[in-house]
Write an enzyme that holds these catalytic residues in place. Structure first.
Site, short mmCIF file in Angstrom:
data_model
loop_
_atom_site.label_atom_id
_atom_site.label_comp_id
_atom_site.label_asym_id
_atom_site.label_seq_id
_atom_site.Cartn_x
_atom_site.Cartn_y
_atom_site.Cartn_z
CG HIS A 1 -19.13 0.21 20.95
ND1 HIS A 1 -19.30 -0.70 19.78
CD2 HIS A 1 -17.70 0.51 21.01
CE1 HIS A 1 -18.36 -0.36 19.03
NE2 HIS A 1 -17.10 0.09 19.52
CG ASP B 1 -14.36 0.67 23.27
OD1 ASP B 1 -14.84 1.24 22.99
OD2 ASP B 1 -13.75 -0.22 22.12
CD GLU C 1 -5.50 -20.47 50.25
OE1 GLU C 1 -5.99 -21.10 51.31
OE2 GLU C 1 -5.54 -21.24 49.14
CG HIS D 1 -9.36 3.67 11.03
ND1 HIS D 1 -9.42 2.42 10.77
CD2 HIS D 1 -8.57 4.61 10.27
CE1 HIS D 1 -8.63 2.49 9.81
NE2 HIS D 1 -7.88 3.51 9.57
CE1 TYR E 1 -2.92 0.81 17.54
CE2 TYR E 1 -4.19 1.25 15.52
CZ TYR E 1 -3.12 0.44 16.17
OH TYR E 1 -2.53 -0.61 15.59
CE1 TYR E 2 -5.01 3.61 11.66
CE2 TYR E 2 -6.72 3.01 13.11
CZ TYR E 2 -5.95 2.79 12.13
OH TYR E 2 -6.06 1.57 11.33
CG HIS F 1 -4.35 5.92 4.70
ND1 HIS F 1 -4.77 5.00 3.83
CD2 HIS F 1 -4.22 5.21 5.82
CE1 HIS F 1 -5.04 3.75 4.74
NE2 HIS F 1 -4.73 3.90 5.89
NE ARG G 1 -4.36 -4.03 11.30
CZ ARG G 1 -3.89 -3.14 10.76
NH1 ARG G 1 -4.34 -1.70 10.78
NH2 ARG G 1 -2.74 -3.14 9.84
NE ARG H 1 0.00 4.24 17.09
CZ ARG H 1 -0.07 3.41 16.29
NH1 ARG H 1 1.07 3.26 15.74
NH2 ARG H 1 -1.15 2.98 15.54
CD GLN I 1 -1.25 -0.34 3.64
OE1 GLN I 1 -2.44 0.15 3.57
NE2 GLN I 1 -0.80 -0.68 5.03
#
Lengths: 760, 760
Positions: A493, A462, A693, A442, A288-289, A216, A467, A291, A160
């Site tokens: 969710h 969550d 215990e 996303h 996440y994206y 991207h 993936r 980052r 890609q």
């Protein structure tokens, strides 16, 4: 190495470096002088590492522990690669396969070798970079499109364009570092046969990839821009900043994630800053994206700052790039792991290299926040450039302070008007409440969803994405089909699914039109932190108003979560309200049947992936459910009537490749309901030691919860603790400015307060 | 506190104690003299803490960090309890309930307060012990049997005699410590109304509990013996050592765990040492129960050693008590967690208090093994008595060395002739191979089963027990019915189940008659560690010979496990051979169907608790299966033919109370087979980082495995690695003494070697 060994090693390193420097002082000075002249003439390096930076770094080497140590690690890594020899294979594989991994490794090593050449002034590194670049030059001009066909925009080195762009972002830095080492002829060869066609392939030849507002494209823009800056190519720089000139894409086309290619015609690096970041620095696709996108944003910004300071890139949109780093750091749990909002792989954290860049850049180009130094120290490495030097000096000079994460509300949308994400924190509890916009391709269909953490551990999870990034055995390391059929669906969710259909019927085109809206966010009172938001479009005709609070009360061992989900609808519906807990069921106060065989809960919209492990009638009044995970106890108390159904569910149905985790959920199902206010309390309490215990405080501290008032204007919840104390929480469902004075009669008692909520 | 704070705190503590001692020197000396006289006369304390020990401890206080720190912790705990006041409630609850927890806490605090009185010479502690004992005296004489009826032997303070015995073991120590503080009248009152009737209730009044060889009885014996030693009551001491005089129980009666009450009439403390311990110190019920039984064994032995040295208790049965501590420490994984053989709760480790006792006692009364000091240091506390002082001095004087766990073979049975447990260790891999006897009433039907660990993490798990010890919400914290229906059954273990029936048809009476036998154990070669054992009785007419090896080979990243299970039968059977892996399926080389609904695999013998998540035909030649757990990769390669079936299974069917963990298994099923040799290799390999998102060495290194010879005398396996290297492993199925010379022709090639196996 343990701490002690580390310290010894550092002492040794410092000693060695000092010795080397004292011996080589004269010749090093000579070199510096020579470089100064050449830099003044030809201006390289200039992109990330600067000529001045090189001088300063060389002057400090051996006295800046975290930098010296980072340098040593990079040197060892690069030396081993030089030893192993250059390998530039013919492209063949998807992510995780050999040629993919090799080319990826090459881009990192090239960039690092370039830095080493500058910092250590050792030609072997320059020669290595040159030799490998020449191999790429020889290969690239022979390459057709990558043989793997899955991408909407195929690269040449990789399957890609995205990865081709990654390569160029790094390699342009390497090229900058050895620019002056090369002859003009060599540079012409590389630029003509490798860099220019490479930049063209990922831009003008792949507009569906390049001409967008999307992470991207950010990589693509940065790649084109950075090589443009090094080559001093104004056409490429402008293409990077503003997109491909005079090109408009079909506004209705989509990429393979289902995202629009280019709906409004915006493109280029500046548009990519403009659009996805809110004024608070929240990135629309989630942490996440963010980052992932952070690196090209920051590294190209650094390049622009250094080469084109007149652009004032770090001040662009009121300094949003640096603000976004602060937002991102706040979107992590106690361990530094990012909350997996939208498509996010769990475990990604601020220890990732992109965040080393983010922290160092933020410190150097921002206002030297001492809190960032403590994160840099945890990361235990710095960039080998001007910003890394600044951080290393800051740490060395003892300037660091703890980076304290507090409750924070982050608006979403280019102008901060498309909902947001609220994070409530008290002691070890963290509640992440998402009321944002769709989040691009996303995004998940998870309006008003939340997740709950205790000390970095998930209490109510969550799911994240479906993936296994870069694990080739799992679908080539790419998105699995369950990401669409499960992970994005609403039922995956912790929010309301109406009539077994996802928000916006799971349609991206519709979801992208809307966003939730903030009702109020209040974190002034340390003991009562509240976020409230409304969603009117996920289900036409239905409104959901959710108010979530983290409350510290003396009747409870730890802070507890209060959740009021007020659903109003014109029609009668079924509402499914799940709790994605972890671990072992301890106790319930309701009866349920256990089926002999496990069947899926439904046939579509994610329901096909849930097995029903038990179903029963809810208790009248309060349903109680307690569970046990990682040696801690948790209890849910939720308002129910006997008309409600409770379902024990487990993920994993219709999952022939075992792509999904077999995690459990308890689902509260209200049938044939128009208006319904779900009220729940989740307590974290006690602990268990398998060594002694002994079980401590293993029971809920709640006797009962009760709705004492529920109108369009107010909802009032009475919480009675086991020791008999009664507290009242009233939330203003509208008209809730902080100054607003409220006056309300409940059961003949008058309540007066100002602000959005009442708690006493 | 972190390490730094700890050190500062210790300095401060030492300083304070030194100051206090220098100020009080004179008066302290006076006190010592006074004590010396009284001790010489009346001989108290004498049981665990001795008069001489008290003198030595007082002389060293403030200079022995780990002791001082343990003392400080105990002092803080007891002071807080004294502050809170005495509570001796009327007995009412099961384990986990208030009265149970309170009386349990009381026994610990009484014992600790007694120690503090002696060590700190502060009367407030003696008075506290006296006051609480008097409350117990007042209560006990009024008590009927405990109201909860579930136990086969009900106590008075607790629902079972076992816990009453726990109480007396601790409280007799407290009584010893304040013996001289009490008047004779007070002593008479306590002995007459509390201690004697208490000792009688758990012995002569509860012979089904007391008169056995069982860990319960060990507690009973120790309790009676210890109070006997303090009271100088020969009758009680003899009853403790030899059992209730002239009493024979019905040999066929069983307890509620299904164990025989007293099959051979043996009883008393000495019989309890004689029977359950093998000469190597392996305890027949396994490490979890050994840990539990260890405390009364050792503490009563200490008392006997101190008061009746002529018994030479620590030399009894060739010093088996101290040997057993070494065995127990070796039955733990890299983190110190005990392997959950038989009924064992996971997470129990050598950090438990009983092991502090074990380690200190073993060091003091054994041969001062410096390896024990390193474990004591990890435990970070010592006993406040003579043995704890010895350990503290050892650590202070820098004598400690690492306690290195190596491969070890532990025989089972009173004479070491009833099979055993072999542990193979290499680098981070640990294989636990169980070929022992039934293991008493806590034994599982798991002949020739194994579990595999990597660095303390389970790779192939043993399920352990089905119980949440002391978590009241789960069946009162007691054994759950799934312990019998699932955890004990053969299919719950990594061994062969024939025709869906457990070993010995799951019957304790039959299982108790037999044991497996060692074929050979070889750990001389560091790179090839092998254990081999045979089972002839689990299924009449069928013999299972299993040879397991951990092999370190240069063609593999880490050591791998080789498993040869040779089944020989007179009849055609179905063999089920499970692998209880953890985590996510990565890849298979066989096709399977995924059912639309999940059904149980069978209806009984544990099969009713397994869901079938997939089933398929095995591959011809080698079946490969790889999985992913905790960011590490694992691969199984196993010999199959297309006649074999493969089943993906998951625990949790017919489990309405969610008592079982939803863990997965892959089951290899061979149908209609007489003789079958299962051959499997399990590799641990590579790693994944969710931060860098890179997968390293994620594929198996094995090209193929093949049986090249399989006779009654030998089995030979050829292992071909991916890089084409071929290795041969030959195991001698009989006649395998270490000296034995073998000569074997395979495919026209001659192999000569001496010893049990060949590998090259």
């Amino acid at each position: 190495m343990n701490t002690k060994q580390n310290i010894l090693f550092l002492f040794a390193l410092v000693a060695i470096v000092l010795t080397v420097f004292s011996c080589k002082k004269e010749s090093a000075d000579d070199t510096n002088k020579k470089n100064e002249t050449s830099v003044a003439n030809q201006q390289h390096p200039k992109l990330i590492l600067t000529a001045q930076g090189v001088k300063d770094i060389r002057a400090q080497l051996g006295t800046i522990p975290i930098f010296d140590q980072s340098l040593q690690a990079v040197k060892e890594e690069v030396d081993a690669e030089i030893e192993a020899g250059i390998d530039v294979p013919i492209p063949k594989d998807y992510s995780g396969g050999y040629t993919h991994v090799r080319h990826k490794k090459n881009w990192f090593i090239l960039q690092k070798a370039g830095l080493l050449y500058q910092i250590l002034d050792d030609e072997k590194y320059a020669k290595y970079v040159k030799d490998m670049l020449m191999e790429y030059e020889a290969l690239y001009k022979t390459l057709p499109l990558h043989p793997k066909t899955r991408s909407y925009a195929r690269g040449k080195l990789f399957w890609q364009c995205l990865n081709d762009s990654n390569w160029l972002v790094y390699v342009s830095q390497a090229y900058d570092c050895i620019y002056n080492y090369l002859t003009e002829e060599e540079r012409n060869k590389l630029e003509t046969n490798l860099f220019k066609p490479f930049a063209n392939h990922i831009s003008v030849d792949s507009p569906q990839f390049y001409q967008r507002v999307h992470n991207h494209s950010t990589w693509g823009n940065a790649a084109v821009g950075m090589i443009g800056l090094v080559m001093d190519d104004e056409e490429l720089i402008n293409r990077a900043l503003y997109g491909i000139k005079d090109l408009k894409l079909d506004a209705n086309k989509k990429d393979d994630d289902g995202g629009f290619l280019n709906k409004d015609g915006k493109a280029g690096f500046l548009a990519n800053i403009e659009e996805p970041f809110s004024p608070d620095g929240y990135y629309s696709e989630g942490p996440y994206y963010q980052r992932y996108a952070m690196y090209p944003f920051l590294v190209f910004a650094e390049g622009l700052h250094n080469v084109k300071p007149e652009l004032k890139i770090f001040e662009y949109k009121e300094g949003v790039l640096l603000k976004s780093i602060n937002a991102l750091l706040n979107l992590s749990d106690a361990d530094g792991d990012f909350f997996p909002l939208n498509d996010g792989q769990k475990g990604m954290s601020y220890y990732t290299n992109a965040l080393v860049t983010a922290v160092d850049v933020s410190y150097h180009f921002g206002n030297q926040d001492p809190g960032l130094l403590s994160i840099a120290k945890q990361q235990d490495k710095v960039l080998l450039d001007d910003s890394g030097l600044a951080v290393a000096l800051g740490i060395k000079n003892g300037k660091e302070k703890p980076f304290s994460k507090k409750s924070i509300n982050l608006s979403d949308g280019p102008e901060g008007k498309q909902g947001g994400v609220g994070i409530l924190r008290n002691e070890n509890l963290e509640l992440v409440f998402k009321y944002a916009a769709q989040g691009s391709s996303h995004g998940h269909y998870d309006k008003l969803s939340y997740s709950l953490y205790e000390k970095g551990e998930e209490v109510i999870q969550d799911y994240g994405l479906s993936r296994f990034v870069n694990i080739e055995q799992k679908g080539g390391g790419n998105y699995l089909k369950e990401n669409k059929t499960w992970a994005k669906q609403t039922i995956a969710h912790n929010t309301i699914t109406q009539n077994e259909t996802s928000h916006f019927t799971g349609k991206y085109d519709i979801g992208s039109l809307y966003h939730s809206d903030l009702n109020y966010f209040s974190s002034e009172n340390e003991n009562v932190q509240v976020a409230s938001a409304i969603e009117k479009n996920a289900y036409p005709g239905t409104t959901m108003l959710r108010t979530m609070a983290i409350i510290k009360d003396e009747d409870f061992e730890k802070p507890y979560m209060l959740d009021i989900m007020k659903v109003t609808s014109a029609t009668a519906n079924q509402y499914d309200f799940p709790f994605y807990y972890f671990g072992q069921v301890l106790q319930t106060n309701f009866k349920y049947n256990s089926p002999k065989t496990l069947k899926p809960l439904g046939s579509k919209n994610g329901y096909q992936h849930l097995y029903v492990e038990g179903s029963g009638e809810a208790a009248e009044g309060n349903t109680k459910f307690s569970w046990f995970n990682n040696n801690k106890f948790y209890s849910l108390t939720t308002l129910t009537s006997v008309q409600d159904e409770l379902l024990f569910a487990r993920i994993g149905a219709n999952d022939p490749d075992f792509n999904l985790r077999r995690d459990p959920a308890l689902i509260l199902r209200a049938k044939n309901s128009k208006n319904r206010t779900f009220v729940s309390v989740i307590e974290a309490h006690g602990s268990y030691s398998p060594v002694s215990e002994s079980a401590i405080n293993s029971n809920s501290s709640i006797k009962s919860i009760k709705t004492v008032l529920d109108t369009q204007a107010y909802t009032a919840i009475e919480i009675t603790s086991l020791n008999g104390n009664v507290k009242l929480f009233i939330t203003a469902n509208a008209n809730n400015s902080k100054q607003k004075k409220h006056n309300l009669l409940i059961n003949d008692k008058n309540y007066e307060w100002s602000g959005s909520y009442y708690y006493k």
